[in-house]
Design an enzyme around this catalytic site. Sequence first.
Site, PDB file in Angstrom:
ATOM      1  N   GLU A 233      49.048   3.319 101.345  1.00 12.14           N
ATOM      2  CA  GLU A 233      48.137   2.632 102.274  1.00 12.14           C
ATOM      3  C   GLU A 233      48.852   2.019 103.478  1.00 12.14           C
ATOM      4  O   GLU A 233      48.554   0.893 103.874  1.00 12.14           O
ATOM      5  CB  GLU A 233      47.354   1.529 101.529  1.00 12.14           C
ATOM      6  CG  GLU A 233      46.492   2.075 100.422  1.00 12.14           C
ATOM      7  CD  GLU A 233      45.835   0.984  99.578  1.00 12.14           C
ATOM      8  OE1 GLU A 233      44.682   1.176  99.182  1.00 12.14           O
ATOM      9  OE2 GLU A 233      46.483  -0.038  99.289  1.00 12.14           O
TER      10      GLU A 233
HETATM   11  C1  TNX Z   1      44.568   0.460  95.857  1.00 14.35           C
HETATM   12  S1  TNX Z   1      46.266   2.219  94.371  1.00 14.35           S
HETATM   13  C2  TNX Z   1      45.867   0.008  95.988  1.00 14.35           C
HETATM   14  C3  TNX Z   1      46.170  -1.382  95.651  1.00 14.35           C
HETATM   15  C4  TNX Z   1      44.955  -2.139  95.215  1.00 14.35           C
HETATM   16  C5  TNX Z   1      44.105  -1.261  94.334  1.00 14.35           C
HETATM   17  C6  TNX Z   1      42.927  -1.976  93.746  1.00 14.35           C
HETATM   18  C7  TNX Z   1      47.240   1.836  95.443  1.00 14.35           C
HETATM   19  C8  TNX Z   1      48.427   2.627  95.519  1.00 14.35           C
HETATM   20  N1  TNX Z   1      46.930   0.822  96.259  1.00 14.35           N
HETATM   21  O1  TNX Z   1      46.813  -2.016  96.731  1.00 14.35           O
HETATM   22  O2  TNX Z   1      45.359  -3.276  94.527  1.00 14.35           O
HETATM   23  O3  TNX Z   1      43.669  -0.167  95.082  1.00 14.35           O
HETATM   24  O4  TNX Z   1      42.244  -1.163  92.839  1.00 14.35           O
END
Ligand code: TNX
Length: 509
Positions: free
Chosen positions: A321
């Site tokens: 992300e």
């Molecule tokens: C996505 S999964 C994220 C996290 C959040 C999560 C909550 C991922 C690699 N990144 O930063 O905590 O969703 O479900």
Amino acid sequence: AAGALLAAGTAVPASSASQPASRLTDVIPAPRSVTADPGTTFELSERTAIRASGAAAPVGDYLAGVLRPSTGLPLPVAPGRGTGDIALHLDGDPALGPEGYRLRVAEDSVQLRATSTDGLFNGVQTLRQLLPARVESGAPQPGPWTMPGGEIADAPRFGHRAAMLDVARHFFGVEEIKRYIDQLARYKINKLHLHLSDDQGWRIQINSWPRLTEHGGSTEVGGGPGGYYTQQDYAEIVEHAASRHMTVIPEIDMPGHTNAALSSYAELNCDGQAPPLYTGIEVGFSSLCAGSEITYRFVEDVVREVAALTPGKYLHIGGDEAHSTTDEDYLAFMSEVLPLVEKYGKTPIGWHEYGKAEPRGDSVLQYWGTTNSDPSLGAAVARGNGILVSPADKSYLDQKYDESTELGLNWAGPTSVSEAYGWDPGSYLQGVPEEAVLGVEAPLWTETLETSEHLEFMSFPRLPAIAELGWSPPQELNWESFRQRLATHGPRLEAAGIDHYRSPQIPWP
Ligand code: TNX
């Protein structure tokens, strides 16, 4: 009759003071092969010793520690042999692999054999499930302490069976981590991935950058006090995990998810301005500065110190992300950082987005999508990268069970127990053959979770479901069988004081 399968919903006649005897067929994760010997039982007594010597002795001590509080039996751990004993041997069948074991329950003894202490430890987790559920209690319980006769020959499908805990969004102390480790070990989880840094907190002391924890560890989601592990605390976690035959995989999430670090050191920001600490739950707004030299001095110091605290082979560098990092900057960043991980003797794992940086060799991509596929996976497999499978809509323990679950998030869910169980990690991802699958992981993000009770409620019983997908052979993966077996684990969790969700999908007794 002992060993007979009871139909769903059948009232179980109490064979003892309070609970039915356990069955060889109720083990989770389902073993590779089970041969019941109906009519035969073994009973623990005042005279039972645990026979274990040399490297097997610590596993014997662990078993005694599990059994003594509830049974009140002396269960001395000693070398030698005798009838009526439980014997642990390191002369197992190499065909069962490094983590396999064979467990034989006869009238006059219990024999557990493996080629390694990991195998013995796995066998001990099976053994405890063959005793009545009340054995899991921390306080003295009435006997008899019988085990059903027969033989189990067992070995895992995947060598990497992980759980992840996010200690950045809410901080969990050393004792809470140890408690979770002990719970995971029951279901033969052998890797603990700790998500040690994020926008809301930096949780591992770095001697060369002390403000990371002093400032960056001082709060959490919702504005609570946060916290962090000193290097000594962290070493204690690693050691406790090792005593449960579990390896800790530390994650430092980069270049996004870094607000706590950026807030601690102004010089890590491209504009030289330190942002305030963050206590919300948005993602994707922070980035280390890919174009500045100090970023890589920072990352090298962190990687060096974290690697030195890590006996395992992997170091997780996050990479997810990174919405505030341009593609060009992301690639530049990873091309500097991946060699640093190798420089300090570790193999990188990253969330699957980092596939675009073409990590080499035995690096691992952790898939967290919801679509059974990702454009990066084909090339990753071709390069020889391992794929760790953790689909958000199946294995994310932070997702609500259903719309009415109070805790948890819902962006990939809701995820019922049957949905968590109903997929095959070996064939789930398009273009990824089973040989490329390193294993499975059940991540637990903690935006909404603040206590051990919360962790347990979201993990149980979905964690046992994911654990079974990682361990059991594909032909043993069967929802109807799983839900019946899981039902018998309700009283076990209860006796152990582990909170859990009484899913209406499970025929709890
Ligand atoms: C996505 S999964 C994220 C996290 C959040 C999560 C909550 C991922 C690699 N990144 O930063 O905590 O969703 O479900």
